[in-house]
Write a protein that holds these residues in place. Structure first.
Motif, PDB file in Angstrom:
ATOM      1  N   VAL A  54       0.861  -1.173   0.000  1.00  0.00           N
ATOM      2  CA  VAL A  54       0.000   0.000   0.000  1.00  0.00           C
ATOM      3  C   VAL A  54       0.906   1.236   0.000  1.00  0.00           C
ATOM      4  O   VAL A  54       1.886   1.284   0.739  1.00  0.00           O
ATOM      5  N   GLU A  55       0.569   2.155  -0.888  1.00  0.00           N
ATOM      6  CA  GLU A  55       1.330   3.405  -0.905  1.00  0.00           C
ATOM      7  C   GLU A  55       0.597   4.428  -0.047  1.00  0.00           C
ATOM      8  O   GLU A  55      -0.617   4.579  -0.149  1.00  0.00           O
ATOM      9  N   CYS A  56       1.353   5.109   0.817  1.00  0.00           N
ATOM     10  CA  CYS A  56       0.747   6.062   1.750  1.00  0.00           C
ATOM     11  C   CYS A  56       1.430   7.425   1.641  1.00  0.00           C
ATOM     12  O   CYS A  56       2.525   7.541   1.087  1.00  0.00           O
ATOM     13  N   VAL A  57       0.779   8.404   2.186  1.00  0.00           N
ATOM     14  CA  VAL A  57       1.413   9.717   2.369  1.00  0.00           C
ATOM     15  C   VAL A  57       1.260  10.113   3.831  1.00  0.00           C
ATOM     16  O   VAL A  57       0.328   9.686   4.511  1.00  0.00           O
ATOM     17  N   ARG A  58       2.189  10.923   4.302  1.00  0.00           N
ATOM     18  CA  ARG A  58       2.077  11.463   5.655  1.00  0.00           C
ATOM     19  C   ARG A  58       1.184  12.693   5.605  1.00  0.00           C
ATOM     20  O   ARG A  58       1.112  13.400   4.595  1.00  0.00           O
ATOM     21  N   MET A  59       0.530  12.941   6.726  1.00  0.00           N
ATOM     22  CA  MET A  59      -0.399  14.067   6.812  1.00  0.00           C
ATOM     23  C   MET A  59       0.027  14.983   7.964  1.00  0.00           C
ATOM     24  O   MET A  59       0.739  14.575   8.874  1.00  0.00           O
ATOM     25  N   GLU A  60      -0.448  16.227   7.901  1.00  0.00           N
ATOM     26  CA  GLU A  60      -0.314  17.085   9.075  1.00  0.00           C
ATOM     27  C   GLU A  60      -1.662  17.755   9.322  1.00  0.00           C
ATOM     28  O   GLU A  60      -2.490  17.835   8.414  1.00  0.00           O
ATOM     29  N   LEU A  61      -1.889  18.200  10.536  1.00  0.00           N
ATOM     30  CA  LEU A  61      -3.199  18.738  10.869  1.00  0.00           C
ATOM     31  C   LEU A  61      -3.275  20.228  10.562  1.00  0.00           C
ATOM     32  O   LEU A  61      -2.419  21.006  10.986  1.00  0.00           O
ATOM     33  N   GLY A  62      -4.296  20.596   9.791  1.00  0.00           N
ATOM     34  CA  GLY A  62      -4.489  21.999   9.440  1.00  0.00           C
ATOM     35  C   GLY A  62      -5.622  22.613  10.245  1.00  0.00           C
ATOM     36  O   GLY A  62      -5.798  22.330  11.429  1.00  0.00           O
ATOM     37  N   GLU A  63      -6.424  23.424   9.569  1.00  0.00           N
ATOM     38  CA  GLU A  63      -7.537  24.120  10.220  1.00  0.00           C
ATOM     39  C   GLU A  63      -8.661  23.135  10.565  1.00  0.00           C
ATOM     40  O   GLU A  63      -8.810  22.119   9.897  1.00  0.00           O
ATOM     41  N   PRO A  64      -9.465  23.447  11.596  1.00  0.00           N
ATOM     42  CA  PRO A  64     -10.598  22.568  11.924  1.00  0.00           C
ATOM     43  C   PRO A  64     -11.599  22.477  10.766  1.00  0.00           C
ATOM     44  O   PRO A  64     -11.822  23.459  10.058  1.00  0.00           O
ATOM     45  N   ASP A  65     -12.181  21.264  10.574  1.00  0.00           N
ATOM     46  CA  ASP A  65     -13.190  21.089   9.528  1.00  0.00           C
ATOM     47  C   ASP A  65     -14.591  21.128  10.147  1.00  0.00           C
ATOM     48  O   ASP A  65     -14.751  21.537  11.297  1.00  0.00           O
ATOM     49  N   ASP A  66     -15.589  20.697   9.373  1.00  0.00           N
ATOM     50  CA  ASP A  66     -16.983  20.727   9.831  1.00  0.00           C
ATOM     51  C   ASP A  66     -17.190  19.976  11.146  1.00  0.00           C
ATOM     52  O   ASP A  66     -18.036  20.338  11.957  1.00  0.00           O
ATOM     53  N   SER A  67     -16.428  18.905  11.327  1.00  0.00           N
ATOM     54  CA  SER A  67     -16.616  18.089  12.532  1.00  0.00           C
ATOM     55  C   SER A  67     -15.913  18.717  13.738  1.00  0.00           C
ATOM     56  O   SER A  67     -15.976  18.190  14.841  1.00  0.00           O
ATOM     57  N   GLY A  68     -15.220  19.824  13.516  1.00  0.00           N
ATOM     58  CA  GLY A  68     -14.517  20.478  14.610  1.00  0.00           C
ATOM     59  C   GLY A  68     -13.124  19.909  14.828  1.00  0.00           C
ATOM     60  O   GLY A  68     -12.343  20.444  15.609  1.00  0.00           O
ATOM     61  N   ARG A  69     -12.841  18.810  14.120  1.00  0.00           N
ATOM     62  CA  ARG A  69     -11.509  18.234  14.246  1.00  0.00           C
ATOM     63  C   ARG A  69     -10.595  18.877  13.211  1.00  0.00           C
ATOM     64  O   ARG A  69     -11.048  19.266  12.133  1.00  0.00           O
ATOM     65  N   ARG A  70      -9.306  18.975  13.536  1.00  0.00           N
ATOM     66  CA  ARG A  70      -8.387  19.624  12.583  1.00  0.00           C
ATOM     67  C   ARG A  70      -8.241  18.765  11.341  1.00  0.00           C
ATOM     68  O   ARG A  70      -8.015  17.566  11.409  1.00  0.00           O
ATOM     69  N   ARG A  71      -8.379  19.407  10.212  1.00  0.00           N
ATOM     70  CA  ARG A  71      -8.382  18.711   8.939  1.00  0.00           C
ATOM     71  C   ARG A  71      -6.962  18.242   8.572  1.00  0.00           C
ATOM     72  O   ARG A  71      -6.021  19.027   8.599  1.00  0.00           O
TER      73      ARG A  71
END
Lengths: 320, 465
Positions: free
Chosen positions: B355-372
């Motif tokens: 499986v090929e993956c990418v790393r993520m980082e947390l940006g601004e909060p989204d609709d759910s209130g969690r950081r996107r």
């Protein structure tokens, strides 16, 4: 309610589930039973109709009551069994029975082939899937390959009843493997029989016969059920002239009700679930490559299961 | 000096041992430990914990009975409002509900309400002290319950206790819904579910298996053929996929399929049982909820050497219970946090190999209130795997909505039901659980089942809609 219960258990015959009789009694008393039958699936008939295909008639009144052509059931032979999907080839609502044809390819179907009338299947759930759209299309060519003749037969019969001009095309590798020739003949205005080796009918693939029919006359719909390469070939043949082509997909399923997603396929570039979105799809839109890949998922495990099964039956040694 | 007694831990199977079996992980309290833990409860006059419970169990009441050593009295208190205590004591997210609101939480650690609930239920079951309290009077009216999961079983139990005739229709060959196909043995032993279902049958509830309402007869058929009310509790039974390339390769499962094969179909005993399951050396589970944890831990027990859990946000955002994350970690699940799969890679035979993956980082909060989560550029990497399990949630099953004219749905296809009465847009038809809310918890579904039972009672008594 106890008096009613006693009367009713006699009416409905053997039934294992606690409390069932009360309900059936209430339902019968109201005239139109929602719970028509019981959960005992007694085998009425089980016979081989070719070296690798069995025919089974089994009690399943609830399924018989609601089923329409093109639908399937999930069955489990016993407590240890897997759930397998099988097309309902026919029903007898008066008797409360359904007819199944099964190709003897794996452990479960091998086991089924050894069962006798009077024995029982553990579970049957259905009918499942969308029924075939049955209306008067005009000229309908029904193409069945191998075991695919079993599910194509009830569709051909229904199209025939609806006033279509049905042309049947059925094929198999060799004469012994050809099934339901007489039945298909009864519902077809014309029936073309093909075998790969020429041992019966024409020596040809079903696509060849279909091509000739298309060249000779106007075809309004093609329904093709059989091995994936056959359905793919039929779809490729009808695609240039845009003849409506239905194929019925067979895929890996656990529940048959949309829950597992094992039966997912790609149709028109989008993911679909064969059990709740199908089993029939527009053949021109099906991604047959992906379908083939998924069908091979359990090839190794199926071999293990079959070997173990035969070992238990003492047919082959453990090394065999 | 009650606060001197620390929260009593429940003994557990050690991780190295338990990953080689399917037995339950926590072993339960002894009588003494239960009484000691119960003694920590302050017996608040205005118990805030009860506000956190979707079925409003009299928590101080049952804990007092345990403290006093009257264990059977304690289970009877629980059962006044909760028909599946042995299940709830194990799978409820108490830390988000009752225990979160416990007064002791502010000072340190809450009373172990869930563990005490489990203790009381187990005590009754293990000593075969089950008391069937059948309805004292029969009430006119037949109710059909579609689906035998937590919502359906709860509604069935409550209605049967009121004296109604209840029939439960289950599509599978075994009752219990997600409790049997989804939640693994090591978290919820199937014997417990079976016991609860038998208790319902003893109450007079009829269970019809292998009956797919919507396909073998419809809701309309039920209403026109003798049922006076219908409750739809069919769950969130349509798995979502990532819709990334390679998802149809051999070896890619939905968590529903993987867990159903392993749990309900007993594929872990293949070939004694006929149902196969792919057993990989290296497995990736995608998702961060309880189902993802269950899948990862199941994979370890099926013999996988490496199990990666891929989740696109950080640990803090994981929807899974803390206890489950902790168990998974103890057992050796490798957490690939802030990671997202972009494609599955197969070999020439169509078998999954990486499986090929990418790393993520947390940006601004989204609709759910969690950081996107946002993709870190150039962070692509691959993990070699032979099985992948997609555990990113479920949509509503279409079989009932499709065949029930006039049943209002929301934009996701969930059935619209009134928050309190669980009434749908169709007269006589109620709905609750995941089919209404989307994938949620066992206890929320049970709460809905209970509310629906009350409303069905009112409807059948008054005829008013």
């Amino acid at each position: 309610m106890s008096a009613v219960v006693d009367t009713d258990s006699a009416v409905n015959g053997p039934c294992g589930r606690r409390g069932f009789d009360t309900l059936a009694a209430i339902a019968l008393w109201r005239g139109r039973p929602f719970i028509t039958g019981c959960s005992v699936h007694l085998i009425r008939l089980n016979e081989k109709i070719s070296p690798n295909v069995g025919k089974m008639i089994v009690d399943a009144p609830d399924v018989a009551r609601y089923r329409r052509p093109g639908q399937f059931i999930m069955l489990r032979i016993d407590e240890y069994g897997e759930r397998i999907p099988l097309t309902i080839a026919d029903v007898d609502t008066a008797q409360g029975t359904i007819t199944l044809y099964y190709q003897i390819v794996g452990k479960t179907t091998e086991h089924m082939a050894r069962m006798k009338a009077g024995e029982q299947l553990k579970d049957i759930a259905g009918p499942l899937g969308h029924p075939t759209e049955i209306r008067n299309f005009g000229t309908a060519v029904c193409v069945g390959g191998g075991i695919g003749v079993a599910p194509i037969y009830p569709i051909a019969a229904a199209l025939h009843r609806e006033g279509n001009r049905v042309i049947g095309v059925i094929g198999a590798r060799t004469k012994d493997l050809l099934i339901l020739e007489r039945e298909m003949g009864e519902v077809s205005e014309r029936l073309v029989v093909c075998t790969d080796d020429g041992s019966h009918g024409r020596r040809a693939f079903v696509t060849e016969a279909l091509g000739e029919i298309m060249a000779a006359e106007k075809v309004d719909i093609v329904v093709a059920i059989g091995p994936v390469p056959m359905m793919r070939a039929v779809s490729e043949l009808t695609s240039p002239s845009a003849i409506k082509t239905l194929v019925s997909l067979n895929s890996v399923m656990v529940d048959g009700t949309g829950m597992c997603g094992g039966c997912r396929a790609i149709v028109d570039g989008k993911p679909v679930f064969v059990c709740v979105d199908g089993p029939e799809f527009d053949g021109h839109q099906v991604n047959f490559d992906e379908l083939m890949t998924r069908l091979n998922t359990y090839r190794d495990e199926e071999a293990v299961s079959m070997r173990e099964h035969r070992c238990r039956l003492g047919e082959v040694g453990h090394e065999g | 000096m009650k606060d001197k007694v620390p929260r009593q831990p429940m003994p557990e199977q050690p991780p190295v041992e338990r990953v080689r079996n399917f037995r339950e992980v926590p072993r339960g309290y002894s009588d003494e430990t239960a009484r000691l833990e119960a003694s920590r409860c302050l017996q608040c006059k205005r118990p805030t914990c009860v506000d956190g419970c979707p079925v409003r169990v009299d928590i101080p009441g049952f804990i007092k009975a345990i403290r006093d050593g009257d264990f059977l009295a304690s289970i009877h208190v629980i059962k006044m409002t909760n028909s599946l205590p042995a299940v709830c004591g194990r799978v409820c997210p108490q830390e988000e509900q009752c225990e979160k609101l416990c007064v002791l939480t502010k000072k340190g650690e809450s009373v172990a309400i869930g563990k005490l609930e489990r203790f009381a239920a187990d005590y009754e079951r293990e000593r075969e002290q089950l008391e069937i309290r059948a309805a004292s009077e029969r009430k006119e009216g037949r109710v059909a319950i579609i689906g035998s999961g937590p919502a359906g079983l709860t509604a069935a139990g409550e209605l049967a206790k009121m004296g109604y005739r209840v029939t439960v229709f289950e599509a599978f060959h075994s009752a219990g819904g997600v409790l049997v196909y989804g939640i693994p043995e090591f978290r919820l032993p199937k014997a417990i579910v079976q016991y609860e279902i038998e208790a319902l049958e003893k109450l007079g509830v009829e269970i019809v298996l292998n009956r797919v309402v919507g396909s073998a007869g419809t809701v309309n058929d039920l209403l026109s053929e003798g049922f006076d009310a219908v409750f739809i509790g069919t769950g969130a039974g349509l798995p979502l996929f990532l819709e990334i390339p390679g998802e149809n390769l051999q070896g890619v499962y939905s968590a529903n399929e993987y867990l159903t094969r392993a749990n309900l179909m007993k594929a872990y005993k293949f070939p004694e049982y006929d149902t196969p399951i792919a057993r990989g050396d290296s497995i990736a589970v995608v998702g961060g909820g309880n189902v993802a944890m269950d899948s990862a831990r199941m994979a370890l027990r099926l013999g996988s050497k490496k199990v990666h859990l891929i989740y696109r946000r950080s640990r803090a955002e994981m929807p899974a219970r803390v206890e489950e994350v902790h168990h998974a970690e103890e057992e050796g699940v490798i957490f690939q946090l802030l990671t997202n799969p972009v494609r599955f890679i197969g070999d020439e035979k169509g078998r999954l190999k990486a499986v090929e993956c990418v790393r993520m980082e947390l940006g601004e909060p989204d609709d759910s209130g969690r950081r996107r989560p946002v993709v870190v550029k150039g962070s692509e990497f691959t993990i070699d795997i032979d099985v992948a399990i997609v555990a990113i949630g479920n949509g509503p099953n279409p079989l009932i909505p499709r065949t029930t004219p006039g049943l209002a749905l929301n934009k996701w296809g969930n059935i619209v039901a009134h928050e309190e009465s669980m009434k749908t847009s169709r007269k006589g038809v109620f709905a609750g659980g995941d089919i209404v809310t989307g994938a949620a918890t066992v206890i929320l579904a049970m709460g809905a089942g209970r509310k629906a039972a009350m409303a069905i009672d009112t409807y059948l008594q008054t005829g008013e809609w």
